[in-house]
Write a protein that holds these residues in place. Structure first.
Motif, PDB file in Angstrom:
ATOM      1  N   ILE A   1       4.184   6.497   6.981  1.00 52.36           N
ATOM      2  CA  ILE A   1       2.441   6.589   5.913  1.00 52.36           C
ATOM      3  C   ILE A   1       1.684   7.476   6.196  1.00 52.36           C
ATOM      4  N   ASN A   2       2.415   7.866   4.763  1.00 44.57           N
ATOM      5  CA  ASN A   2       2.132   9.082   3.938  1.00 44.57           C
ATOM      6  C   ASN A   2       0.647   9.158   3.930  1.00 44.57           C
ATOM      7  N   ARG A   3      -0.010  10.342   2.959  1.00 45.58           N
ATOM      8  CA  ARG A   3      -1.207  10.264   2.689  1.00 45.58           C
ATOM      9  C   ARG A   3      -1.565   9.558   1.878  1.00 45.58           C
ATOM     10  N   ALA A   4      -0.664   9.146   1.137  1.00 43.68           N
ATOM     11  CA  ALA A   4      -1.069   8.662  -0.625  1.00 43.68           C
ATOM     12  C   ALA A   4      -1.232   7.011   0.479  1.00 43.68           C
ATOM     13  N   LEU A   5       0.269   6.503   0.306  1.00 40.46           N
ATOM     14  CA  LEU A   5      -0.246   5.609   1.142  1.00 40.46           C
ATOM     15  C   LEU A   5      -0.888   4.863   1.838  1.00 40.46           C
ATOM     16  N   ALA A   6      -1.190   5.359   2.432  1.00 37.78           N
ATOM     17  CA  ALA A   6      -2.547   5.446   3.790  1.00 37.78           C
ATOM     18  C   ALA A   6      -4.023   5.107   2.395  1.00 37.78           C
ATOM     19  N   THR A   7      -4.228   5.816   1.908  1.00 42.17           N
ATOM     20  CA  THR A   7      -5.000   6.262   1.177  1.00 42.17           C
ATOM     21  C   THR A   7      -5.350   4.828   0.732  1.00 42.17           C
ATOM     22  N   ASN A   8      -4.361   4.728  -0.702  1.00 41.34           N
ATOM     23  CA  ASN A   8      -4.018   3.728  -1.018  1.00 41.34           C
ATOM     24  C   ASN A   8      -4.612   2.133  -0.479  1.00 41.34           C
ATOM     25  N   ILE A   9      -4.106   2.226   1.213  1.00 43.91           N
ATOM     26  CA  ILE A   9      -4.370   0.997   1.548  1.00 43.91           C
ATOM     27  C   ILE A   9      -5.544   0.683   1.862  1.00 43.91           C
ATOM     28  N   ASP A  10      -6.407   2.087   2.063  1.00 45.17           N
ATOM     29  CA  ASP A  10      -8.095   2.080   2.842  1.00 45.17           C
ATOM     30  C   ASP A  10      -8.628   1.269   1.381  1.00 45.17           C
ATOM     31  N   LYS A  11      -8.284   2.060   0.266  1.00 45.79           N
ATOM     32  CA  LYS A  11      -9.083   1.345  -0.754  1.00 45.79           C
ATOM     33  C   LYS A  11      -9.076   0.647  -0.969  1.00 45.79           C
ATOM     34  N   LEU A  12      -8.019  -0.399  -0.932  1.00 40.73           N
ATOM     35  CA  LEU A  12      -7.408  -1.647  -0.666  1.00 40.73           C
ATOM     36  C   LEU A  12      -8.598  -2.703   0.314  1.00 40.73           C
ATOM     37  N   ILE A  13      -9.169  -2.209   1.275  1.00 41.99           N
ATOM     38  CA  ILE A  13      -8.965  -2.922   2.293  1.00 41.99           C
ATOM     39  C   ILE A  13     -10.382  -2.785   2.001  1.00 41.99           C
ATOM     40  N   THR A  14     -11.065  -1.371   1.538  1.00 41.49           N
ATOM     41  CA  THR A  14     -12.657  -1.860   1.055  1.00 41.49           C
ATOM     42  C   THR A  14     -13.020  -2.549  -0.148  1.00 41.49           C
ATOM     43  N   VAL A  15     -11.974  -2.904  -0.728  1.00 42.60           N
ATOM     44  CA  VAL A  15     -12.315  -3.833  -1.785  1.00 42.60           C
ATOM     45  C   VAL A  15     -12.510  -4.910  -1.859  1.00 42.60           C
TER      46      VAL A  15
END
Length: 756
Positions: free
Chosen positions: A418-432
Motif C-alpha cells: 500500500i503506497n501513499r496514494a493508495l492509502a490516501t484514497n482508501i482513507d478518503k473512501l472510508i470517510t465518505v
C-alpha cells in the motif's frame, strides 16, 4: 450393557424339569445375566421365550417361521425383540451404563446394534471410533486420518454420541455436538441420512428415549429474504412470459410455511443472489414474522438439539467472533467434529481474511442512492455518492496498474504494498462511507452489502503490515483485492484450539504419507503441547495389491507446458493409456490452460469415446461423466478431491504433473520465511504436493470391488529429490513400468463386457 453369555444350560434344564419352560425347548443364550432366552417349535412356528431369573416368570420374545430361525451367528438380530419383550422387567439406565463403561458401549453399538442394519463388524472402524472418543474426552485436538472405506462418518457419530451422553449425565449440560464440513453435499447427507438412520438404530435398541434432533446451519446466502424476494418478484411479474418458470418456482416456495432453503430451488444462482438474505437483518420491520429470523432463532435458542451441522466458514466465524456475553452465531457446543479437515486452512483464509470485489462499492452506492434520511441533506448526500464513485475508480485504477501475469501456466495473484496514494484514497473512501452512513436511513436489512462491512474490508486491505495483500481477477475478469492475516495460524490457535472445546479433525488425507507435521503447522497446531494432541491413522481396508496398479513410465520429458515437444509426448502417452484401459479415464491436470491444449490435440484421436472437459465453474460435467459408459474426463480443480465415482466408469486416473502448489502470495510469504529454496521445497512444496497427490489418486478405488490403474506422467516422481517420498506416499499400489503391463492388468481384472 447387552451382555450375552452362553453359560446357563444346566439352569435352563432345571426350569424345564420344574415345568417353568417348555419340554423340548432349546437354550440359546443369557441376556444381561438375567434373562434366559430359549426357543421351541410349536404349531409349525419357532417361538422364542425369555425367562426372567429374578422375577421367575416368562415372556414371549418373538415367533418366526422355521426358515427364519436364528443361529448363534445371527443372535444379535434377536436383541431388539428381547428388549421389547422385557422392557417392563428390565431396570437398566442406559446412560449410566455409558458413563460406567463408555468404551464397552462403543463395542456394543458396533458389534450388536450395527449388524442388525446391514453393517459389517470392522475392528479398524471400532478402533477409530474409540480413538475419536478418547480425543473428545481427554485431549484438546484429535487428528484422525481415515482413508476411504474406513467408515469415519459412523465412527465419529458413535464416538460423539457416547461422549455427549456421558457429558450430559456427568455435568447436567445438554449441549449439541457440532459437525462441520466443507461441502454442502456432506452436510445434506448427515442431516437427511446419516443422523436419522443412526437415531433409528439407537431408538430401536432403547439407547435413547426419543429421536435425535439435528439442525443444519448454512450461510445466510442460502436462505430466502422475504423483502428482497418480493422486490424481485414485483419486477419480473412485469414480464410474465419471459420469467414464467422462475415465477412459478418462487411462488410455490413462498406458499410454504417453513421452507426458506434456496438450495431446493432449481433456478440459476444469479437469481438466488437477488432474493437471498444479505447484509444485516437488524432493524428490519419484518423480523416478527420473517421465516429466516424465526429459523435462526430456533436454531440458536431451541433446547434438545443433539447435532448441529454446519460448514467450516460458519464455525470459524462463530469462534472468531465469540465474545463473553454476546450471542454466538451457532450454539455453544461441547464437542466438535471437523470432517474434511484438509479444507480447514482454506476456509480459515476466507474467514479471517477479507475480499473486496471491484463491483462491491458501486453495488452499495447504487443501493443507497435514494436513502437520504432528510430533505435538507439531499444535496450533500448526492455529492458524497458522486465522490465515492470517483475515489473507488482511482483505487481500482491504481490496482489495475499493479496487475501482472506470472511466468507459469495460470494467471497469478499479484502481491501489492500500500503506497501513499493508495492509502490516501482508501482513507478518503472510508470517510465518505462513514458520512453516507450518518446521513442515510438507518435500515440495512435488504442491503446486498453494508457500509459497515465495506469499512471493515477497506481497513483490512490498507493494513499491509498485519496482512498479506494481493489482487487477482475472477472468471468474469472482475478485479478483486484480498487480505489474509500474516499470523493466521496464530489466530486459528487463539480462536479455535485454545477454547475449552474438544475437537476431532478427520479426513482421508491429512498426512503426506509419513506424518502430520505439515498439517499441524498449516493449521495452527504446531505450537500446541504434544500431550494435548492425539494422532491416529486408519488405512483403507480395500485390497490395493490385487485391485490396483501404479504406472510410472520411464523416459518422459521434464514438465514444460510451453514446450511443444513436451505437450506432444505427454499427449501421446495419454492416448496410449486411454486405449489400454478402453476409456473409463479421468485425466487430472494442475492447469486449465494445459488441459485445453491437450484436449485440443487428442479430441479427434479419441473420437470413439465420449469426451468431457471441465472448465472453471462447470463442475456439473463430473455428473455427466459418471453417467457415461467409457468416457474420458479432462479435469482439474474439484476433481482432485472429494469425488466418488464407484464402479467401472472410472478405472483409470492419469496424473499429468505432480501437483506442486502454484505460485501465489501465500506461498511466496512462506518462501520468504525459509532459509533457502531447498528449505522452502522440503517444508512446504513437497508435503503440499504429496497430500494432493494422495487425494487425486484416491479418486480411483472407492469400493471393495473397484479396480484400475493410477498413472503418473511426471518424471520428477522418479528423481532423487522426490522418488522416496512419492513412492512411499503411494506404497499401497504395486508399480508397473510399461504400457503392455497396463493392458495385461486391465484384462485380468475386467470382464469382457468392459472392453466391448
Amino acid at each position: 450393557m447387552f451382555e450375552i453369555s452362553f453359560c446357563d444350560d444346566e439352569l435352563f434344564e432345571n426350569y424345564v424339569n420344574c415345568d417353568k419352560a417348555y419340554y423340548g425347548g432349546k437354550y440359546d443364550f443369557t441376556f444381561e445375566d438375567r434373562f434366559i432366552i430359549y426357543h421351541i417349535a410349536l404349531n409349525s412356528k419357532i417361538k422364542y421365550i425369555a425367562i426372567d431369573k429374578d422375577m421367575d416368570d416368562s415372556v414371549i420374545v418373538t415367533t418366526v417361521k422355521p426358515s427364519e430361525q436364528f443361529t448363534e451367528e445371527t443372535v444379535n438380530k434377536l436383541i431388539p425383540y428381547v428388549l421389547d419383550a422385557v422392557k417392563d422387567n428390565r431396570d437398566t439406565d442406559v446412560v449410566q451404563d455409558m458413563v460406567d463403561n463408555p468404551i464397552g458401549m462403543i463395542d456394543v453399538i458396533f458389534n450388536v446394534v450395527m449388524p442388525n442394519y446391514g453393517y459389517n463388524i470392522r475392528k479398524a472402524q471400532i478402533d477409530l471410533s474409540k480413538k475419536m472418543y478418547e480425543g473428545l474426552t481427554s485431549k484438546q485436538v484429535a487428528i484422525c486420518e481415515a482413508e476411504v472405506g474406513t467408515g469415519k462418518t459412523l465412527a465419529y457419530m458413535v464416538a460423539s454420541f457416547v461422549a455427549k451422553s456421558v457429558y450430559k449425565r456427568k455435568y447436567g449440560l445438554d449441549l449439541p455436538v457440532t459437525i462441520t464440513t466443507s461441502s454442502i453435499e456432506l452436510q445434506k447427507s448427515l442431516v437427511k441420512q446419516e443422523i436419522p438412520k443412526f437415531s433409528e438404530m439407537m431408538m430401536r435398541f432403547r439407547m435413547i428415549p426419543k429421536p435425535l434432533k439435528e439442525v443444519l446451519r448454512k450461510g445466510k446466502e442460502h436462505y430466502l429474504c422475504s423483502y428482497r424476494y418480493e422486490d424481485y418478484l414485483t419486477n419480473i411479474l412485469k414480464y410474465p412470459d419471459s420469467h414464467s418458470i422462475t415465477i412459478n418456482a418462487l411462488e410455490t416456495m413462498i406458499k410454504s410455511d417453513t421452507d426458506i432453503d434456496l438450495d431446493k430451488l432449481t433456478i440459476p444462482n444469479g437469481i438466488k443472489s437477488k432474493i437471498c438474505v444479505k447484509g444485516s437483518c437488524f432493524g428490519c420491520d419484518r423480523n416478527l414474522y420473517c421465516k429466516y429470523t424465526r429459523y435462526i432463532s430456533d436454531a440458536t435458542k431451541e433446547t434438545g438439539i443433539d447435532y448441529q451441522v454446519t460448514n467450516h466458514n460458519m464455525y470459524l466465524a462463530s469462534q472468531k467472533n465469540k465474545v463473553p456475553g454476546r450471542k454466538s452465531i451457532i450454539k455453544d457446543s461441547c464437542f466438535v467434529i471437523i470432517d474434511e479437515a484438509h479444507k480447514l486452512k482454506e476456509a480459515a483464509e476466507t474467514t479471517f481474511g477479507e475480499v473486496l470485489c471491484e463491483g462491491d462499492i458501486p453495488e452499495y452506492l447504487n443501493a443507497i442512492h435514494t436513502l437520504c434520511a432528510g430533505e435538507s441533506n439531499r444535496t450533500e448526500y448526492k455529492n458524497l455518492i458522486s465522490k465515492a464513485f470517483t475515489i473507488q475508480d482511482k483505487i481500482f485504477e491504481i490496482l489495475s496498474q499493479s496487475r501482472r501475469l506470472s511466468d507459469i501456466d495460470e494467471e497469478s495473484c499479484t502481491v501489492i504494498y500500500i503506497n501513499r496514494a493508495l492509502a490516501t484514497n482508501i482513507d478518503k473512501l472510508i470517510t465518505v462511507i462513514q458520512n453516507l452512513e450518518r446521513l442515510k436511513i438507518r435500515a440495512n436489512y435488504y442491503m446486498p452489502i453494508t457500509g459497515k462491512s465495506l469499512i471493515t474490508k477497506l481497513n483490512a486491505i490498507k493494513d499491509d503490515y498485519s496482512n498479506i495483500i494481493w489482487i487477482n481477477t475472477d472468471e468474469n475478469n472482475e478485479l478483486y483485492i484480498c487480505s489474509v492475516p500474516r499470523d493466521i495460524t496464530k489466530q486459528l490457535k487463539n480462536s479455535v484450539w485454545d477454547r475449552e472445546i474438544s475437537h476431532v479433525l478427520t479426513s482421508g488425507t491429512m498426512s503426506d504419507g509419513t506424518d502430520f507435521e505439515f498439517f499441524k503447522e498449516e493449521n495452527g497446531l504446531a505450537d500446541i503441547e504434544s500431550r494435548l494432541i492425539l494422532e491416529s491413522k486408519t488405512d483403507s481396508p480395500f485390497n490395493y495389491r490385487e485391485n490396483a496398479r501404479l504406472y510410472a513410465p520411464l523416459g518422459l520429458p521434464f514438465p514444460d507446458n510451453k514446450n511443444e515437444q513436451y505437450i506432444k509426448r505427454i499427449s501421446t502417452e495419454i492416448e496410449k493409456i486411454i486405449k489400454a484401459t478402453n476409456g473409463h479415464t479421468a485425466i487430472l491436470f494442475t492447469s486449465y490452460r494445459m488441459l485445453e491444449t491437450v484436449y485440443g490435440k487428442l479430441a479427434d484421436k479419441l473420437s470413439k469415446y465420449k469426451l468431457f472437459k471441465m472448465t472453471r465453474g462447470t463442475n456439473n460435467v463430473i455428473s455427466d461423466f459418471k453417467k457415461s459408459e467409457n468416457g474420458i474426463l479432462f479435469a482439474s480443480g474439484s476433481m482432485w478431491e472429494g469425488v466418488d465415482c464407484v464402479g467401472d466408469r472410472l478405472s483409470s486416473v492419469i496424473i499429468v504433473r505432480l501437483p506442486f502448489p502454484i505460485r501465489n502470495v501465500l506461498m511466496e510469504e512462506k518462501k520468504d520465511r525459509c532459509a533457502d529454496v531447498k528449505d522452502y521445497i522440503n517444508r512446504y512444496c513437497t508435503p503440499n504436493m504429496l497430500i494432493k497427490l494422495r487425494q487425486g489418486a484416491g479418486r480411483l478405488i472407492r469400493s471393495e470391488t473397484d479396480t484400475g490403474v493410477i498413472s503418473i506422467l511426471d518424471p520428477r516422481a522418479r528423481s532423487y529429490l522426490y522418488t522416496g517420498k512419492v513412492f512411499k506416499a503411494m506404497a499401497k499400489y504395486p508399480v508397473i513400468r510399461t504400457i503392455e503391463e497396463v493392458s495385461e492388468f486391465m484384462q485380468s481384472v475386467k470382464s469382457d463386457e468392459y472392453f466391448s
